[in-house]
Design an enzyme around this catalytic site. Structure first.
Site, PDB file in Angstrom:
ATOM      1  N   GLU A 139     -16.814  -7.851  -6.739  1.00  0.00           N
ATOM      2  CA  GLU A 139     -16.612  -7.480  -5.339  1.00  0.00           C
ATOM      3  C   GLU A 139     -15.237  -7.837  -4.796  1.00  0.00           C
ATOM      4  O   GLU A 139     -15.093  -8.428  -3.727  1.00  0.00           O
ATOM      5  CB  GLU A 139     -17.713  -8.122  -4.487  1.00  0.00           C
ATOM      6  CG  GLU A 139     -19.116  -7.738  -4.945  1.00  0.00           C
ATOM      7  CD  GLU A 139     -20.227  -8.463  -4.199  1.00  0.00           C
ATOM      8  OE1 GLU A 139     -19.955  -9.091  -3.163  1.00  0.00           O
ATOM      9  OE2 GLU A 139     -21.379  -8.416  -4.658  1.00  0.00           O
ATOM     10  N   ASN A 155     -17.397  -5.684 -11.373  1.00  0.00           N
ATOM     11  CA  ASN A 155     -18.692  -5.385 -10.776  1.00  0.00           C
ATOM     12  C   ASN A 155     -18.558  -5.238  -9.266  1.00  0.00           C
ATOM     13  O   ASN A 155     -17.876  -6.057  -8.619  1.00  0.00           O
ATOM     14  CB  ASN A 155     -19.663  -6.538 -11.099  1.00  0.00           C
ATOM     15  CG  ASN A 155     -21.105  -6.232 -10.730  1.00  0.00           C
ATOM     16  OD1 ASN A 155     -21.647  -5.204 -11.091  1.00  0.00           O
ATOM     17  ND2 ASN A 155     -21.721  -7.137  -9.990  1.00  0.00           N
ATOM     18  N   HIS A 207     -27.468  -1.440  -5.107  1.00  0.00           N
ATOM     19  CA  HIS A 207     -28.368  -1.914  -4.046  1.00  0.00           C
ATOM     20  C   HIS A 207     -28.606  -0.712  -3.126  1.00  0.00           C
ATOM     21  O   HIS A 207     -27.806  -0.410  -2.245  1.00  0.00           O
ATOM     22  CB  HIS A 207     -27.778  -3.085  -3.273  1.00  0.00           C
ATOM     23  CG  HIS A 207     -27.677  -4.356  -4.063  1.00  0.00           C
ATOM     24  ND1 HIS A 207     -28.781  -5.052  -4.490  1.00  0.00           N
ATOM     25  CD2 HIS A 207     -26.597  -5.037  -4.525  1.00  0.00           C
ATOM     26  CE1 HIS A 207     -28.397  -6.120  -5.183  1.00  0.00           C
ATOM     27  NE2 HIS A 207     -27.075  -6.130  -5.227  1.00  0.00           N
ATOM     28  N   GLU A 240     -27.518  -4.246 -10.467  1.00  0.00           N
ATOM     29  CA  GLU A 240     -28.299  -5.028  -9.482  1.00  0.00           C
ATOM     30  C   GLU A 240     -29.244  -4.129  -8.683  1.00  0.00           C
ATOM     31  O   GLU A 240     -29.355  -4.207  -7.484  1.00  0.00           O
ATOM     32  CB  GLU A 240     -27.367  -5.791  -8.535  1.00  0.00           C
ATOM     33  CG  GLU A 240     -26.386  -6.693  -9.237  1.00  0.00           C
ATOM     34  CD  GLU A 240     -25.493  -7.453  -8.285  1.00  0.00           C
ATOM     35  OE1 GLU A 240     -25.812  -7.516  -7.085  1.00  0.00           O
ATOM     36  OE2 GLU A 240     -24.471  -8.012  -8.733  1.00  0.00           O
ATOM     37  N   ASP A 268     -31.983  -2.468  -6.633  1.00  0.00           N
ATOM     38  CA  ASP A 268     -33.196  -2.688  -5.847  1.00  0.00           C
ATOM     39  C   ASP A 268     -33.263  -1.576  -4.800  1.00  0.00           C
ATOM     40  O   ASP A 268     -32.244  -0.992  -4.430  1.00  0.00           O
ATOM     41  CB  ASP A 268     -33.294  -4.090  -5.224  1.00  0.00           C
ATOM     42  CG  ASP A 268     -32.026  -4.587  -4.533  1.00  0.00           C
ATOM     43  OD1 ASP A 268     -31.839  -5.813  -4.466  1.00  0.00           O
ATOM     44  OD2 ASP A 268     -31.235  -3.749  -4.050  1.00  0.00           O
TER      45      ASP A 268
HETATM   46  O1  G3I Z   1     -28.917 -23.719  -4.164  1.00  0.00           O
HETATM   47  C1  G3I Z   1     -29.240 -23.873  -2.766  1.00  0.00           C
HETATM   48  C2  G3I Z   1     -30.322 -24.914  -2.605  1.00  0.00           C
HETATM   49  O2  G3I Z   1     -29.816 -26.170  -3.005  1.00  0.00           O
HETATM   50  C3  G3I Z   1     -30.761 -24.955  -1.127  1.00  0.00           C
HETATM   51  O3  G3I Z   1     -31.825 -25.842  -0.986  1.00  0.00           O
HETATM   52  C4  G3I Z   1     -31.193 -23.541  -0.714  1.00  0.00           C
HETATM   53  C5  G3I Z   1     -31.665 -23.482   0.713  1.00  0.00           C
HETATM   54  O4  G3I Z   1     -30.533 -23.577   1.560  1.00  0.00           O
HETATM   55  O5  G3I Z   1     -30.087 -22.629  -0.865  1.00  0.00           O
HETATM   56  C6  G3I Z   1     -29.728 -22.534  -2.240  1.00  0.00           C
HETATM   57  O6  G3I Z   1     -28.666 -21.625  -2.373  1.00  0.00           O
HETATM   58  C7  G3I Z   1     -29.043 -20.257  -2.186  1.00  0.00           C
HETATM   59  C8  G3I Z   1     -28.768 -19.515  -3.497  1.00  0.00           C
HETATM   60  O7  G3I Z   1     -28.999 -18.099  -3.329  1.00  0.00           O
HETATM   61  C9  G3I Z   1     -29.643 -20.016  -4.651  1.00  0.00           C
HETATM   62  O8  G3I Z   1     -30.984 -19.815  -4.327  1.00  0.00           O
HETATM   63  C10 G3I Z   1     -28.163 -19.676  -1.079  1.00  0.00           C
HETATM   64  O9  G3I Z   1     -28.530 -20.268   0.151  1.00  0.00           O
HETATM   65  C11 G3I Z   1     -28.346 -18.169  -0.999  1.00  0.00           C
HETATM   66  O10 G3I Z   1     -27.403 -17.617  -0.092  1.00  0.00           O
HETATM   67  C12 G3I Z   1     -28.098 -17.555  -2.365  1.00  0.00           C
HETATM   68  O11 G3I Z   1     -28.367 -16.171  -2.248  1.00  0.00           O
HETATM   69  C13 G3I Z   1     -27.901 -15.398  -3.368  1.00  0.00           C
HETATM   70  C14 G3I Z   1     -26.796 -14.456  -2.868  1.00  0.00           C
HETATM   71  O12 G3I Z   1     -26.360 -13.623  -3.954  1.00  0.00           O
HETATM   72  C15 G3I Z   1     -25.621 -15.234  -2.336  1.00  0.00           C
HETATM   73  O13 G3I Z   1     -24.639 -14.297  -1.890  1.00  0.00           O
HETATM   74  C16 G3I Z   1     -29.067 -14.578  -3.891  1.00  0.00           C
HETATM   75  O14 G3I Z   1     -30.051 -15.424  -4.465  1.00  0.00           O
HETATM   76  C17 G3I Z   1     -28.575 -13.582  -4.943  1.00  0.00           C
HETATM   77  O15 G3I Z   1     -29.613 -12.674  -5.306  1.00  0.00           O
HETATM   78  C18 G3I Z   1     -27.410 -12.758  -4.399  1.00  0.00           C
HETATM   79  O16 G3I Z   1     -26.948 -11.939  -5.430  1.00  0.00           O
HETATM   80  C19 G3I Z   1     -25.744 -11.191  -5.140  1.00  0.00           C
HETATM   81  C20 G3I Z   1     -25.002 -11.018  -6.452  1.00  0.00           C
HETATM   82  O17 G3I Z   1     -24.746 -12.278  -7.039  1.00  0.00           O
HETATM   83  C21 G3I Z   1     -23.734 -10.218  -6.226  1.00  0.00           C
HETATM   84  N1  G3I Z   1     -24.049  -8.926  -5.612  1.00  0.00           N
HETATM   85  C22 G3I Z   1     -24.787  -9.042  -4.345  1.00  0.00           C
HETATM   86  C23 G3I Z   1     -26.090  -9.801  -4.577  1.00  0.00           C
HETATM   87  C24 G3I Z   1     -26.898  -9.873  -3.315  1.00  0.00           C
HETATM   88  O18 G3I Z   1     -26.205 -10.606  -2.338  1.00  0.00           O
END
Ligand code: G3I
Length: 366
Positions: A168, A209, A246, A276, A278
């Site tokens: 990105e 990507n 997406h 990715e 969905d």
């Molecule tokens: O690891 C922390 C944890 O310690 C904490 O307790 C918890 C609650 O605050 O948060 C956890 O981190 C989260 C992380 O996912 C792991 O679960 C973040 O808040 C959350 O923002 C993060 O979201 C991820 C997101 O990328 C971040 O931008 C999603 O799971 C993930 O599916 C998403 O994937 C991205 C791709 O990597 C790139 N393309 C877009 C796609 C969707 O945004």
């Protein structure tokens, strides 16, 4: 009132796929309880896709592995694995020069136990960076980026089939995004990252990507095209481009337009991956049954476009069941339109939805 309607929709959509909305209902995957977890289970997505020579992928997270249905269904249905968060910068280098690979190790080992390819995700991205990165000056940032790429790519040398090296980097206008600290390094940071990844793991195929580059003629698609064309023509070790897919049902290119777009990138000599996928259904008009049917149509269009272009080598769904989707979290779901999104192939009880059967039929040429 809104909460009531949403819960009603959730229940009715789940009911429409014939299953309780209650998560963890305990019932084994109806797809094939006996074959769950066996890599060559007949009738699975991965088995059905074999003749097409496409990998069927899923994003997995270590924190969901405690429910035995999760690894079993993933191994049964998919032959490619992308760590959803475990290989991102904040997970692998929480402090400068201090690396943490245990979570990524678990997913790589799981993939190897179940004859699954691994797509590493992602080495250089402006999101999910460790906080310490944002305070660096340009020369410190370049050094930190090169060290990060080298250490992480070396960790799993020979075990990662493909890396999303840079994720990105381009904004909606097709320019390098201004909210990335790496942009301050100038466009050369992207080539530097690819070269460092190639040196660390010469056998890994290296991808750029991005999302919203599925439409043929948008500024962002043009920007991504020019970016990867320049890299390829400059002799940078880039092997492919990932289209995140997406899907936004409120405006999405036809299968023909996606195919035309994929073909244009393939002509550069690049491999293509749909990385990715969905298909959120909240914004799809109509009742629960209509929403699920449209969700299947949209997913079939994505699969059809990939199958129509030989350079498209794999399709990855961004999560296993609706329960595990990033769009089911309170942080992300509300940002992406009306919910419940229910964007994936399996429902919260690990049961296949109409979209699963639609994808299976598209893979089988039915
Ligand atoms: O690891 C922390 C944890 O310690 C904490 O307790 C918890 C609650 O605050 O948060 C956890 O981190 C989260 C992380 O996912 C792991 O679960 C973040 O808040 C959350 O923002 C993060 O979201 C991820 C997101 O990328 C971040 O931008 C999603 O799971 C993930 O599916 C998403 O994937 C991205 C791709 O990597 C790139 N393309 C877009 C796609 C969707 O945004």
């Amino acid at each position: 009132m809104k909460v009531f309607l949403m819960s009603l929709l959730t229940f009715s959509v789940a009911a429409c796929v014939g299953k309780s909305a209650a998560p963890n209902s305990g019932s084994p995957p109806v797809a094939n309880p006996a074959g769950a977890g066996t890599a060559n289970a007949s009738g699975s997505l991965r088995e059905t896709a074999l003749p097409t020579k496409r990998k069927m992928g899923v994003a997995l997270a270590t924190y969901f592995m405690s429910d035995a249905r999760y690894p079993a269904l993933a191994a049964r249905e998919f032959d490619s694995l992308t760590p959803e968060n475990e290989m991102k910068w904040s997970a692998t280098e929480p402090n400068p020069g201090q690396f943490s690979f245990e979570a990524g190790d678990r997913l790589v080992e799981f993939a190897e136990q179940h004859a699954m390819r691994v797509r590493g995700h992602t080495l250089v991205w402006h999101n999910q960076l460790s906080p310490w990165v944002k305070g660096l000056n340009e020369s410190e940032l370049k050094s930190a980026m090169l060290r990060h790429v080298e250490r992480v790519a070396s960790r799993w040398k020979g075990r990662i089939a493909q890396w999303d090296v840079v994720n990105e980097a381009v904004d909606d206008q097709g320019k390098l995004r201004q909210n990335s600290p790496f942009t301050a390094l100038g466009p050369s940071y992207i080539a530097d990252a690819f070269r460092a990844a190639h040196e660390a793991d010469p056998n890994a195929l290296l991808f750029y990507n991005d999302y919203e580059i599925e439409a043929y003629d948008s500024p962002k698609t043009r920007g991504a095209y020019e970016l990867v064309k320049d890299l390829k023509e400059s002799g940078v070790p880039i092997h492919g481009i990932g289209f995140q897919m997406h899907v936004d049902p409120r405006g999405w290119p036809s299968a023909d337009e996606m195919q035309k777009n994929l073909e244009r990138f393939a002509k550069l000599g690049l491999l293509l991956e749909l990385t990715e996928i969905d298909v959120p259904l909240g914004e799809i008009p109509g009742d629960a049954e209509r929403k699920l049917a449209r969700q299947s149509e949209l997913a079939r269009g994505v699969v059809h476009a990939c199958l129509a272009v030989p350079a498209c080598t794999g399709l990855t769904f961004w999560g296993l069941t609706d329960k595990h989707s990033w769009l089911s979290t309170p942080e992300w779901g509300p940002k992406k339109g009306r919910g419940p999104h229910l964007p994936l192939l399996f429902d919260e009880s690990y049961q296949p939805k109409p979209v699963y059967h639609g994808v299976l039929a598209e893979l089988a040429g039915r």
